[in-house]
Design an enzyme around this catalytic site. Structure first.
Site, PDB file in Angstrom:
ATOM      1  N   GLU A 104       0.843  -1.202   0.000  1.00  0.00           N
ATOM      2  CA  GLU A 104       0.000   0.000   0.000  1.00  0.00           C
ATOM      3  C   GLU A 104       0.873   1.246   0.000  1.00  0.00           C
ATOM      4  O   GLU A 104       1.910   1.277   0.664  1.00  0.00           O
ATOM      5  CB  GLU A 104      -0.862  -0.059   1.269  1.00  0.00           C
ATOM      6  CG  GLU A 104      -2.062   0.838   1.271  1.00  0.00           C
ATOM      7  CD  GLU A 104      -2.925   0.626   2.526  1.00  0.00           C
ATOM      8  OE1 GLU A 104      -3.299  -0.517   2.846  1.00  0.00           O
ATOM      9  OE2 GLU A 104      -3.192   1.629   3.194  1.00  0.00           O
ATOM     10  N   ASP A 106       0.197   5.279   0.664  1.00  0.00           N
ATOM     11  CA  ASP A 106      -0.909   6.100   1.171  1.00  0.00           C
ATOM     12  C   ASP A 106      -0.650   7.586   1.271  1.00  0.00           C
ATOM     13  O   ASP A 106       0.368   7.999   1.830  1.00  0.00           O
ATOM     14  CB  ASP A 106      -1.193   5.741   2.650  1.00  0.00           C
ATOM     15  CG  ASP A 106      -1.702   4.351   2.841  1.00  0.00           C
ATOM     16  OD1 ASP A 106      -2.265   3.793   1.906  1.00  0.00           O
ATOM     17  OD2 ASP A 106      -1.531   3.831   3.969  1.00  0.00           O
ATOM     18  N   GLU A 108      -3.003  10.414   3.227  1.00  0.00           N
ATOM     19  CA  GLU A 108      -4.225  10.635   4.011  1.00  0.00           C
ATOM     20  C   GLU A 108      -4.215  12.083   4.472  1.00  0.00           C
ATOM     21  O   GLU A 108      -3.211  12.561   5.010  1.00  0.00           O
ATOM     22  CB  GLU A 108      -4.276   9.732   5.246  1.00  0.00           C
ATOM     23  CG  GLU A 108      -4.667   8.309   4.918  1.00  0.00           C
ATOM     24  CD  GLU A 108      -4.937   7.490   6.172  1.00  0.00           C
ATOM     25  OE1 GLU A 108      -5.931   6.758   6.199  1.00  0.00           O
ATOM     26  OE2 GLU A 108      -4.155   7.592   7.129  1.00  0.00           O
ATOM     27  N   THR A 122       1.489  10.187   5.372  1.00  0.00           N
ATOM     28  CA  THR A 122       1.865   9.218   4.327  1.00  0.00           C
ATOM     29  C   THR A 122       2.335   7.924   4.993  1.00  0.00           C
ATOM     30  O   THR A 122       2.812   7.935   6.127  1.00  0.00           O
ATOM     31  CB  THR A 122       3.005   9.747   3.439  1.00  0.00           C
ATOM     32  OG1 THR A 122       4.176   9.938   4.236  1.00  0.00           O
ATOM     33  CG2 THR A 122       2.641  11.059   2.758  1.00  0.00           C
ATOM     34  N   ASN A 123       2.194   6.824   4.249  1.00  0.00           N
ATOM     35  CA  ASN A 123       2.661   5.548   4.774  1.00  0.00           C
ATOM     36  C   ASN A 123       2.965   4.622   3.601  1.00  0.00           C
ATOM     37  O   ASN A 123       2.449   4.818   2.487  1.00  0.00           O
ATOM     38  CB  ASN A 123       1.585   4.919   5.680  1.00  0.00           C
ATOM     39  CG  ASN A 123       2.160   3.956   6.714  1.00  0.00           C
ATOM     40  OD1 ASN A 123       3.347   3.607   6.680  1.00  0.00           O
ATOM     41  ND2 ASN A 123       1.323   3.516   7.630  1.00  0.00           N
ATOM     42  N   ARG A 132       5.278   2.997   8.747  1.00  0.00           N
ATOM     43  CA  ARG A 132       6.312   3.827   8.123  1.00  0.00           C
ATOM     44  C   ARG A 132       5.749   5.219   7.858  1.00  0.00           C
ATOM     45  O   ARG A 132       5.836   5.754   6.757  1.00  0.00           O
ATOM     46  CB  ARG A 132       6.759   3.204   6.805  1.00  0.00           C
ATOM     47  CG  ARG A 132       7.369   1.820   6.966  1.00  0.00           C
ATOM     48  CD  ARG A 132       8.105   1.417   5.704  1.00  0.00           C
ATOM     49  NE  ARG A 132       8.730   0.135   5.837  1.00  0.00           N
ATOM     50  CZ  ARG A 132       8.203  -1.026   5.425  1.00  0.00           C
ATOM     51  NH1 ARG A 132       7.019  -1.039   4.832  1.00  0.00           N
ATOM     52  NH2 ARG A 132       8.853  -2.139   5.594  1.00  0.00           N
ATOM     53  N   GLU A 133       5.171   5.812   8.906  1.00  0.00           N
ATOM     54  CA  GLU A 133       4.473   7.075   8.726  1.00  0.00           C
ATOM     55  C   GLU A 133       5.427   8.262   8.632  1.00  0.00           C
ATOM     56  O   GLU A 133       6.403   8.351   9.375  1.00  0.00           O
ATOM     57  CB  GLU A 133       3.539   7.342   9.920  1.00  0.00           C
ATOM     58  CG  GLU A 133       2.461   6.300  10.141  1.00  0.00           C
ATOM     59  CD  GLU A 133       2.910   5.100  10.957  1.00  0.00           C
ATOM     60  OE1 GLU A 133       4.103   5.018  11.329  1.00  0.00           O
ATOM     61  OE2 GLU A 133       2.063   4.227  11.232  1.00  0.00           O
ATOM     62  N   ASP A 197     -12.058  10.092  16.329  1.00  0.00           N
ATOM     63  CA  ASP A 197     -11.413   9.519  17.517  1.00  0.00           C
ATOM     64  C   ASP A 197      -9.892   9.678  17.473  1.00  0.00           C
ATOM     65  O   ASP A 197      -9.227   9.485  18.481  1.00  0.00           O
ATOM     66  CB  ASP A 197     -11.807   8.037  17.680  1.00  0.00           C
ATOM     67  CG  ASP A 197     -11.553   7.226  16.426  1.00  0.00           C
ATOM     68  OD1 ASP A 197     -11.587   7.806  15.307  1.00  0.00           O
ATOM     69  OD2 ASP A 197     -11.309   6.012  16.540  1.00  0.00           O
ATOM     70  N   TRP A 198      -9.300  10.028  16.310  1.00  0.00           N
ATOM     71  CA  TRP A 198      -7.837  10.197  16.264  1.00  0.00           C
ATOM     72  C   TRP A 198      -7.340  11.293  15.324  1.00  0.00           C
ATOM     73  O   TRP A 198      -6.227  11.789  15.483  1.00  0.00           O
ATOM     74  CB  TRP A 198      -7.139   8.877  15.879  1.00  0.00           C
ATOM     75  CG  TRP A 198      -7.516   8.355  14.510  1.00  0.00           C
ATOM     76  CD1 TRP A 198      -8.566   7.531  14.232  1.00  0.00           C
ATOM     77  CD2 TRP A 198      -6.873   8.627  13.262  1.00  0.00           C
ATOM     78  NE1 TRP A 198      -8.623   7.281  12.881  1.00  0.00           N
ATOM     79  CE2 TRP A 198      -7.593   7.935  12.268  1.00  0.00           C
ATOM     80  CE3 TRP A 198      -5.754   9.398  12.884  1.00  0.00           C
ATOM     81  CZ2 TRP A 198      -7.242   7.989  10.904  1.00  0.00           C
ATOM     82  CZ3 TRP A 198      -5.400   9.446  11.537  1.00  0.00           C
ATOM     83  CH2 TRP A 198      -6.147   8.742  10.567  1.00  0.00           C
ATOM     84  N   ARG A 277       9.612   5.180  19.839  1.00  0.00           N
ATOM     85  CA  ARG A 277       8.790   4.121  19.276  1.00  0.00           C
ATOM     86  C   ARG A 277       9.611   2.886  18.925  1.00  0.00           C
ATOM     87  O   ARG A 277       9.109   1.767  18.927  1.00  0.00           O
ATOM     88  CB  ARG A 277       8.124   4.677  18.028  1.00  0.00           C
ATOM     89  CG  ARG A 277       7.187   3.731  17.359  1.00  0.00           C
ATOM     90  CD  ARG A 277       6.529   4.498  16.236  1.00  0.00           C
ATOM     91  NE  ARG A 277       5.766   3.634  15.375  1.00  0.00           N
ATOM     92  CZ  ARG A 277       5.316   4.005  14.190  1.00  0.00           C
ATOM     93  NH1 ARG A 277       5.556   5.224  13.746  1.00  0.00           N
ATOM     94  NH2 ARG A 277       4.621   3.170  13.458  1.00  0.00           N
TER      95      ARG A 277
END
Ligand SMILES: *[C@@H]1O[C@H](CO)[C@@H](O)[C@H](O)[C@H]1NC(C)=O
Length: 291
Positions: A104, A106, A108, A122-123, A132-133, A197-198, A277
């Site tokens: 994928e 992305d 968003e 993006t990811n 991998r944001e 919610d996020w 992280r």
């Protein structure tokens, strides 16, 4: 008399056929390239196939997907995002294959209160694994005008571009054991939905339903890409007006400079520098030089 009438109607007919071919070839036809797949009549294609809109209300969002599957190429689309108070809304625009080990790529767009900046998230997923944001602010208001969002997907790298400015490069790092999307054809998808919610300030700001319906617009789709027929790939362009940019193997110096500019001034999150992280160390592709 009869024959001259025939002559006239033949002429008119040929004229009509030629005109409609010209429309298909130069203006693109969103009816031809996409199916509205979700949200009933909240998704629309209009202006003779030149414009598409998705909307979101309290009951549902909406979405579309490409008829074609693609395997490598350059995909361009112009988007104009939900204007005004778009807090809580997410407009996703991405390429994806199917199944548990899908790949994928992305974009968003996370909405915000009027006057507060959208976040472009993006990811990249490979073999079903993302994490991998990278996130960016934009250097313009993405709700005022259409802007071009592009993905260059090649065996060597994936490049995300905004108005032809590279914002992110994901290099093929198979040589150090990182899977790269290269065997699974992908469709283009987009959807507009509620994620209060996020999405906005981590979920603190909720969707204001008194402002619904929320609407995003799409136009000028171009795929200079290889389409997948189920067994074979054919690399023809589905659009005229090609710029050939995806033929370049590496970013040229101006592209690299602009990428650094975006990463320096507009990047707000990068998984590659998130040591909290990844206490055991960031993923291997992060350790490679960026270019
Ligand atoms: C929304 O605006 C706030 C305040 O400027 C900002 O911190 C945040 O990053 C913006 N975007 C999103 C999606 O929360």
């Amino acid at each position: 008399m009869g024959s001259s009438w025939n002559g006239v109607s033949m002429f008119v007919l040929v004229g009509l056929v030629v005109n409609s071919l010209v429309v298909v070839a130069f203006a693109g036809d969103l009816y031809q390239d996409f199916d509205l797949t979700w949200g009933g009549n909240r998704g629309k294609i209009f202006n003779g196939g030149k414009l598409l809109s998705l909307s979101l209300d309290r009951d549902s969002g909406s979405g579309f997907q490409s008829k074609n599957e693609y395997l490598f190429g350059r995909i361009d689309m112009q988007l104009k995002l939900v204007a005004g108070n778009s807090a809580g809304t997410v407009t996703a625009y991405y390429l994806s294959s199917q199944g548990p080990t899908h790949d994928e790529i992305d974009f968003e767009f996370l909405g915000n209160l009027s006057g507060d900046p959208y976040v472009l998230h993006t990811n990249v997923y490979t073999q079903g694994k993302g994490n991998r944001e990278q996130q960016f602010y934009l250097w313009f208001d993405p709700t005022r005008n259409f802007h071009t969002y592009s993905i260059i997907w090649k065996p060597q790298h994936i490049i995300f571009l905004v108005d032809n400015i590279p914002i992110r490069v994901f290099k093929n790092a198979e040589s150090i054991g990182v899977p790269f999307p290269k065997n699974q054809p992908m469709r283009i998808y987009s959807s507009l939905w509620n994620a209060d919610d996020w999405a906005t300030r981590g979920g603190l700001v909720k969707t204001d339903w008194t402002k619904a319906p929320f609407t995003a617009y799409y136009r000028n789709f171009k795929a200079n890409a290889c389409t997948w027929s189920g067994t074979a790939s054919s690399c023809a362009s589905t659009s005229s007006n090609l710029d050939g940019a995806w033929e370049t193997n590496e970013l040229e110096a101006p592209g690299r400079r602009r990428l650094r500019w975006v990463q320096k001034y507009f990047m707000i999150y990068n998984y590659c520098t998130d040591l909290k992280r990844f206490p055991q160390g960031v993923p291997p592709e992060c350790k490679r030089p960026r270019f």
